[in-house]
Design a protein around this motif. Structure first.
Motif, short mmCIF file in Angstrom:
data_model
loop_
_atom_site.label_atom_id
_atom_site.label_comp_id
_atom_site.label_asym_id
_atom_site.label_seq_id
_atom_site.Cartn_x
_atom_site.Cartn_y
_atom_site.Cartn_z
N ARG A 14 1.19 -0.94 0.30
CA ARG A 14 -0.29 -0.09 0.26
C ARG A 14 0.71 1.48 -0.15
NH1 ARG A 14 -2.14 -3.47 3.44
NH2 ARG A 14 -1.27 -2.95 5.33
N ARG B 191 3.22 1.65 -2.96
CA ARG B 191 2.51 1.69 -4.70
C ARG B 191 2.39 3.80 -4.32
NH1 ARG B 191 -0.49 -2.36 -3.67
NH2 ARG B 191 -2.52 -1.00 -2.91
N GLU B 192 1.77 3.91 -3.21
CA GLU B 192 2.30 5.55 -2.94
C GLU B 192 3.21 6.04 -3.91
OE1 GLU B 192 -0.56 7.82 -3.10
OE2 GLU B 192 -2.15 5.88 -2.51
N HIS C 120 -5.54 0.92 10.90
CA HIS C 120 -5.87 0.23 9.94
C HIS C 120 -5.72 -1.49 11.63
CE1 HIS C 120 -2.52 -1.12 8.07
NE2 HIS C 120 -1.87 0.40 8.08
N SER D 241 -5.73 10.13 4.10
CA SER D 241 -5.04 8.54 2.97
C SER D 241 -3.88 9.08 2.95
CB SER D 241 -5.32 9.80 1.74
OG SER D 241 -4.92 9.32 0.33
N ARG D 242 -3.07 7.68 3.09
CA ARG D 242 -1.52 7.70 2.87
C ARG D 242 -0.46 8.73 1.40
NH1 ARG D 242 -4.22 2.58 3.36
NH2 ARG D 242 -3.61 1.69 4.94
#
Length: 265
Positions: A12, A15-16, A154, A234-235
């Motif tokens: 996660r 990818r950012e 999370h 948000s990341r």
């Protein structure tokens, strides 16, 4: 041009980072490593279209072949330590957001960086707002020694408390002028109900779907409370800090812990 390799590129956060580096002038994404997604185009994994850059699993070869300047790591504690050592052996500076790395491992990595005169950064949180939250908590602790921390993440986060909560508690402990109010005799009807205790700072960890990364630091005083809170919804919130770290790590000759060291010195 800063040449960047991302490890944990299919995760996660990875990818950012792929998206952020690809869009930043003066930076070039030259390698992506993730053993579970070898042979896949990292741009497609990140949702930005094909980049013609395939994910690989051989970090040392990727670093050498690409002549990378910086490795960004968002993996797991065990993998991160191995990746950092590999990067340093290749003369590449690490920027690490992986949390849960044991302190003794961090000390060993600091020693390697000093010997090689290579800069590096390990940061429990790259959100600029979170760094400011910790800074403000340190100021407040001079006047409000009684404090508790609640952190929300999370449900897939593996470590608890979070690295941010631990660093916040350490900052508070260093900043206090006098200790907190004397603990009362307490009876926990459930073990752990009062949370963990780091140098007199209680820390409570919540893990639920729907959260990203959130923390509130609650100070109590006579007739009043003060709450300092930060929310990452948000990341993407972590990317300005990651980009800052990639640029500034090139100026370092040692491994530092915490993005605050780059912001406040």
């Amino acid at each position: 041009m800063i040449r960047v390799v991302v490890t944990g590129a299919a995760g996660r956060m990875g990818r950012e980072v792929v998206k952020a580096v690809s869009r930043t002038p003066g930076m070039q994404l030259v390698g992506a490593v993730d053993p579970g997604h070898t042979g896949q185009d990292v741009g497609l994994l990140a949702g930005i279209g094909p980049l013609g850059l395939m994910v690989r699993d051989d970090l040392a070869n990727v670093l050498r072949e690409t002549e990378a300047s910086v490795m960004v790591d968002f993996t797991t504690p065990h993998a991160a330590v191995a990746n950092i050592k590999t990067a340093l052996a290749c003369g590449v500076r690490p920027v690490v957001g992986t949390t849960g790395i044991p302190q003794e491992e961090i000390e060993e990595l600091k020693k390697i960086c000093r010997e090689k005169r290579l800069g590096g950064l390990i940061a429990p949180n790259f959100a600029l707002g979170a760094v400011l939250m910790m800074h403000f908590a340190g100021i407040a602790a001079r006047y409000f020694p009684d404090v508790e921390i609640i952190e929300y993440h999370h449900h897939q986060k593996l470590d608890a408390p979070s690295g941010t909560a631990l660093q916040t508690a350490e900052i508070i402990a260093r900043s206090r002028q006098g200790g907190p109010a004397e603990d009362r005799t307490e009876v926990e009807k459930l073990d752990g109900a009062r949370g963990g205790n780091l140098e007199g700072v209680r820390i409570h960890s919540i893990r639920l779907p729907g959260f990203v990364a959130h923390q509130e630091v609650i100070f109590g005083g006579l007739g009043q409370t003060l709450t300092i809170r930060h929310d990452s919804t948000s990341r993407e919130s972590f990317m300005p800090g990651v980009i800052m770290a990639i640029k500034k790590v090139l100026e370092l000759e040692e491994l530092v812990y915490g993005l605050d060291k780059l912001i406040f010195g």
